[in-house]
Design a protein around this motif. Structure first.
Motif, mmCIF file in Angstrom:
data_model
loop_
_atom_site.group_PDB
_atom_site.id
_atom_site.type_symbol
_atom_site.label_atom_id
_atom_site.label_comp_id
_atom_site.label_asym_id
_atom_site.label_seq_id
_atom_site.Cartn_x
_atom_site.Cartn_y
_atom_site.Cartn_z
ATOM 1 N N GLU A 5 23.315 -11.523 -4.689
ATOM 2 C CA GLU A 5 24.278 -12.551 -4.924
ATOM 3 C C GLU A 5 23.321 -13.601 -5.420
ATOM 4 O O GLU A 5 22.143 -13.894 -4.969
ATOM 5 C CB GLU A 5 25.223 -12.747 -3.716
ATOM 6 C CG GLU A 5 26.182 -11.472 -3.379
ATOM 7 C CD GLU A 5 27.328 -11.770 -2.542
ATOM 8 O OE1 GLU A 5 27.557 -13.298 -2.479
ATOM 9 O OE2 GLU A 5 28.037 -11.190 -2.140
ATOM 10 N N SER A 6 24.029 -14.530 -5.958
ATOM 11 C CA SER A 6 23.291 -16.081 -6.358
ATOM 12 C C SER A 6 22.593 -16.626 -5.234
ATOM 13 O O SER A 6 23.525 -16.839 -4.283
ATOM 14 C CB SER A 6 24.238 -16.722 -7.358
ATOM 15 O OG SER A 6 23.500 -17.710 -7.918
ATOM 16 N N GLY A 7 21.592 -16.869 -5.155
ATOM 17 C CA GLY A 7 20.603 -17.409 -4.039
ATOM 18 C C GLY A 7 20.063 -16.477 -3.379
ATOM 19 O O GLY A 7 19.247 -17.199 -2.498
ATOM 20 N N ASP A 8 20.311 -15.312 -3.173
ATOM 21 C CA ASP A 8 19.640 -14.116 -2.548
ATOM 22 C C ASP A 8 18.110 -14.270 -2.709
ATOM 23 O O ASP A 8 17.628 -14.491 -3.940
ATOM 24 C CB ASP A 8 20.326 -12.868 -2.641
ATOM 25 C CG ASP A 8 21.460 -12.945 -1.942
ATOM 26 O OD1 ASP A 8 21.901 -13.684 -1.355
ATOM 27 O OD2 ASP A 8 22.082 -11.846 -2.297
ATOM 28 N N LEU A 9 17.216 -13.930 -1.796
ATOM 29 C CA LEU A 9 16.066 -13.651 -1.837
ATOM 30 C C LEU A 9 15.725 -12.182 -2.096
ATOM 31 O O LEU A 9 16.240 -11.335 -1.146
ATOM 32 C CB LEU A 9 15.056 -14.213 -0.575
ATOM 33 C CG LEU A 9 13.709 -13.767 -0.748
ATOM 34 C CD1 LEU A 9 12.847 -14.278 -2.040
ATOM 35 C CD2 LEU A 9 12.783 -14.275 0.608
ATOM 36 N N VAL A 10 15.270 -11.521 -3.077
ATOM 37 C CA VAL A 10 15.340 -10.257 -3.521
ATOM 38 C C VAL A 10 13.648 -9.777 -3.428
ATOM 39 O O VAL A 10 12.794 -10.345 -3.735
ATOM 40 C CB VAL A 10 15.687 -9.901 -4.861
ATOM 41 C CG1 VAL A 10 15.593 -8.580 -5.196
ATOM 42 C CG2 VAL A 10 17.032 -10.261 -5.010
ATOM 43 N N GLN A 11 13.692 -8.668 -2.578
ATOM 44 C CA GLN A 11 12.118 -7.992 -2.460
ATOM 45 C C GLN A 11 12.394 -6.687 -2.885
ATOM 46 O O GLN A 11 13.061 -5.963 -2.139
ATOM 47 C CB GLN A 11 11.622 -7.934 -0.939
ATOM 48 C CG GLN A 11 10.485 -7.547 -0.865
ATOM 49 C CD GLN A 11 9.868 -7.741 0.569
ATOM 50 O OE1 GLN A 11 9.816 -8.932 0.850
ATOM 51 N NE2 GLN A 11 9.734 -6.670 1.206
ATOM 52 N N VAL A 12 11.392 -6.442 -3.894
ATOM 53 C CA VAL A 12 11.448 -4.916 -4.322
ATOM 54 C C VAL A 12 10.160 -4.346 -4.123
ATOM 55 O O VAL A 12 9.098 -4.824 -4.819
ATOM 56 C CB VAL A 12 12.179 -4.769 -5.738
ATOM 57 C CG1 VAL A 12 11.891 -3.400 -6.192
ATOM 58 C CG2 VAL A 12 13.677 -5.253 -5.969
ATOM 59 N N THR A 13 9.984 -3.210 -3.531
ATOM 60 C CA THR A 13 8.713 -2.568 -3.300
ATOM 61 C C THR A 13 8.660 -1.263 -4.204
ATOM 62 O O THR A 13 9.269 -0.416 -4.022
ATOM 63 C CB THR A 13 8.348 -2.222 -2.042
ATOM 64 O OG1 THR A 13 8.258 -3.304 -1.011
ATOM 65 C CG2 THR A 13 7.040 -1.712 -1.801
ATOM 66 N N LEU A 14 7.627 -1.504 -5.147
ATOM 67 C CA LEU A 14 7.498 -0.476 -6.169
ATOM 68 C C LEU A 14 6.457 0.622 -5.638
ATOM 69 O O LEU A 14 5.189 0.074 -5.530
ATOM 70 C CB LEU A 14 7.049 -0.806 -7.651
ATOM 71 C CG LEU A 14 6.730 0.436 -8.727
ATOM 72 C CD1 LEU A 14 7.816 1.269 -8.957
ATOM 73 C CD2 LEU A 14 6.222 -0.278 -9.969
ATOM 74 N N ILE A 15 6.617 1.660 -5.353
ATOM 75 C CA ILE A 15 5.703 2.758 -5.100
ATOM 76 C C ILE A 15 5.556 3.668 -6.011
ATOM 77 O O ILE A 15 6.328 4.341 -6.628
ATOM 78 C CB ILE A 15 6.149 3.631 -3.659
ATOM 79 C CG1 ILE A 15 6.108 2.614 -2.578
ATOM 80 C CG2 ILE A 15 4.965 4.764 -3.457
ATOM 81 C CD1 ILE A 15 6.791 3.168 -1.050
ATOM 82 N N ASN A 16 4.347 4.136 -6.865
ATOM 83 C CA ASN A 16 4.191 4.891 -7.849
ATOM 84 C C ASN A 16 3.703 6.326 -7.022
ATOM 85 O O ASN A 16 2.661 6.384 -6.567
ATOM 86 C CB ASN A 16 3.025 4.501 -8.631
ATOM 87 C CG ASN A 16 2.871 5.370 -9.732
ATOM 88 O OD1 ASN A 16 3.593 6.600 -9.733
ATOM 89 N ND2 ASN A 16 1.964 5.333 -10.780
ATOM 90 N N GLU A 17 4.403 7.272 -6.976
ATOM 91 C CA GLU A 17 4.114 8.587 -6.443
ATOM 92 C C GLU A 17 3.410 9.563 -7.316
ATOM 93 O O GLU A 17 2.319 10.206 -7.243
ATOM 94 C CB GLU A 17 5.327 9.422 -5.711
ATOM 95 C CG GLU A 17 5.246 10.365 -5.050
ATOM 96 C CD GLU A 17 6.399 11.175 -4.225
ATOM 97 O OE1 GLU A 17 6.772 12.038 -4.570
ATOM 98 O OE2 GLU A 17 6.900 10.340 -3.539
ATOM 99 N N SER A 18 3.912 9.629 -8.652
ATOM 100 C CA SER A 18 3.469 10.475 -9.471
ATOM 101 C C SER A 18 3.562 10.224 -11.048
ATOM 102 O O SER A 18 3.442 11.227 -12.049
ATOM 103 C CB SER A 18 3.966 11.894 -9.314
ATOM 104 O OG SER A 18 5.569 11.563 -9.598
ATOM 105 N N VAL A 19 3.418 8.721 -11.230
ATOM 106 C CA VAL A 19 3.555 8.542 -12.875
ATOM 107 C C VAL A 19 2.213 8.404 -13.256
ATOM 108 O O VAL A 19 1.495 7.528 -12.930
ATOM 109 C CB VAL A 19 4.483 7.343 -13.103
ATOM 110 C CG1 VAL A 19 4.370 6.874 -14.381
ATOM 111 C CG2 VAL A 19 6.025 7.438 -12.705
ATOM 112 N N PRO A 20 1.646 9.321 -14.091
ATOM 113 C CA PRO A 20 0.286 9.233 -14.460
ATOM 114 C C PRO A 20 -0.342 8.062 -15.045
ATOM 115 O O PRO A 20 -1.472 7.803 -14.652
ATOM 116 C CB PRO A 20 -0.037 10.665 -15.237
ATOM 117 C CG PRO A 20 1.449 11.036 -15.428
ATOM 118 C CD PRO A 20 2.464 10.442 -14.836
#
Length: 459
Positions: free
Chosen positions: A90-105
């Motif tokens: 929602e507007s104003g939220d602090l968003v945290q996204v962790t990207l883990i690369n398991e197997s994209v060469p």
């Protein structure tokens, strides 16, 4: 010799270095403004420092695991699916996204398409970060400011990874009872809505205000729309339309673009059509009748009602031209018919230089023989005119504008988000073929490199 020597010169001068700094690309275009910005900067600033909030507990925390795997129609997945999971904030939220690369060469990143994040969170390999290698991870943090419909996708070898499935939707808004998400993508020639082919149906009670959030993740424009009842175009590229009026026309949705369509569900239901009557989403208490979209399309130049945009484009500090053409030659030693920007082939393209606070006007013209959905990272621009005809409707705010062959658009924006920003065609193969440059704020440098040991390949 008369033929071979010039050919050899053209071949040699077309070679792209094995590694290079995006900030040093091409030649500086100051758009008639001062070279150093409005005031002299005593030291250079690093775009790696232009992060979102480093402290604070996130309101939304998501981990996305990227894999190269065959799953349904997709060749890549995020958390085991394609499209990847819907991220909702929602507007104003602090968003945290962790990207883990398991197997994209080739490595992967996440770019937040249409969300004007701080530069270091933009997710462009070799420009704002290094691609995340297999076994690696990267954390993105940003404040979700502007409510709207957006999407995320890899910006590393994006012409392959996005096509293969490394993308997903992100909506910044509270969920409403009438919300319908329609993420359109073509896998191996099969067009889908939310990853599924054919006709689907979403049960909604008659009388409900349905808001259909449409995302075009493909490389070409799509004619979409609602049939069975008039509808309103309530938002374009995550920005609300001022006083929209009911229409029964189709809507032309640029590659990478988003549009929100709203209608009251009739007792007979309504149908969302994604370019073809073979791919639809029925919405309502019953399965609505099938129907083709009308030939006419909504023209955003005249749709809705004018209102103040918050700045005066007549007082522009910079005026740029972005002329898209095409010519025979070599690109990185390969002969072909290549895109040009202002008559120059990649990487000898203009670097559009601005200073923070500048009012910027840009004229995008296209004589290349094909249409191009032009996407500027980190900013929303307002369309002032198309082919010399001024906009008279609601302010048409956009981050991805379809510039047809022999069309000219004039857009304007405020340079209010410092950094180094891609400005490219979102037909991703076109970008990989050289239709890509940058908007750069004076006084900033990037520590990242395209190519080299990191194998950063943003397009």
């Amino acid at each position: 010799m008369a033929v071979l020597v010039p050919l050899g010169y053209l071949w040699a001068t077309s070679l792209v270095p094995g590694t290079y700094n995006a900030a040093d690309m091409g030649y500086a275009d100051y758009g008639g403004g001062p070279a150093g910005g409005h005031e002299h900067m005593h030291h250079e600033m690093n775009i790696a420092d232009l992060t979102g909030p480093k402290t604070g507990t996130p309101d939304v925390s998501v981990t996305l695991v990227a894999r190269k795997e065959k799953k349904g129609l997709a060749g890549y997945t995020l958390n085991g699916s394609s499209p990847g999971p819907l991220i909702r904030a929602e507007s104003g939220d602090l968003v945290q996204v962790t990207l883990i690369n398991e197997s994209v060469p080739d490595g992967a990143t996440l770019h937040w398409h249409g969300i004007d994040v701080p530069n270091a969170e933009d997710g462009v390999a070799g420009v704002t970060q290094d691609a995340v290698p297999v076994g690696g991870q990267h954390v993105y943090r940003f404040r979700a400011k502007d409510a709207g419909t957006y999407w995320y996708h890899s910006h590393q070898v994006s012409s392959d990874e996005v096509k293969g499935g490394l993308f997903g939707p992100i909506v910044i808004a509270p969920k409403t009872p009438g919300e319908v998400l329609a993420t359109i993508h073509t896998y191996d020639g099969k067009r889908t809505i939310n990853g599924l082919t054919g006709s689907q149906r979403q049960q909604l009670t008659a009388g409900t205000a349905a808001r259909v959030r449409v995302i075009n993740t493909d490389n070409a424009i799509l004619r979409i729309g609602l049939t069975g009842t008039p509808y309103k175009v309530v938002a374009v590229d995550g920005r609300e339309v001022n006083k929209p009026t009911p229409t029964t026309k189709a809507y032309a949705l640029a590659a990478g673009g988003r549009v929100d369509l709203e209608a009251i569900v009739p007792p007979t239901g309504l149908r969302f059509v994604a370019g073809t009557a073979a791919l639809t989403l029925g919405i309502g208490p019953v399965d609505p009748p099938t129907a083709e979209l009308p030939a006419e399309t909504v023209d955003l130049l005249t749709y809705g009602t004018p209102k103040a945009i918050g700045f005066d484009p007549a007082k522009a500090d910079r005026r740029f031209e972005y002329r898209i053409g095409r010519r025979i030659g070599f690109l990185d030693g390969v002969p072909g018919l290549w895109w040009t920007i202002n008559g120059h082939k990649f990487p000898d393209v203009p670097m559009f230089m601005v200073a923070e606070g500048d009012i910027v006007r840009m004229t995008i013209s296209n004589t290349s023989g094909q249409a191009h959905p032009m996407h500027l990272h980190g900013h929303h621009a307002v369309v002032l005119s198309r082919n010399g005809v001024a906009s008279t409707g609601s302010p048409w705010w956009t981050d991805t504008v379809e510039v047809g062959n022999n069309e000219t658009y004039e857009i304007a924006f405020v340079a209010d988000n410092p950094g180094l920003w891609m400005d490219h065609c979102h037909n991703l193969p076109h970008a990989s073929e050289g239709l890509m440059t940058h908007l750069m704020y004076a006084g900033y440098v990037t520590p990242f490199r395209i190519g080299g040991t990191t194998h950063n390949t943003p397009e």
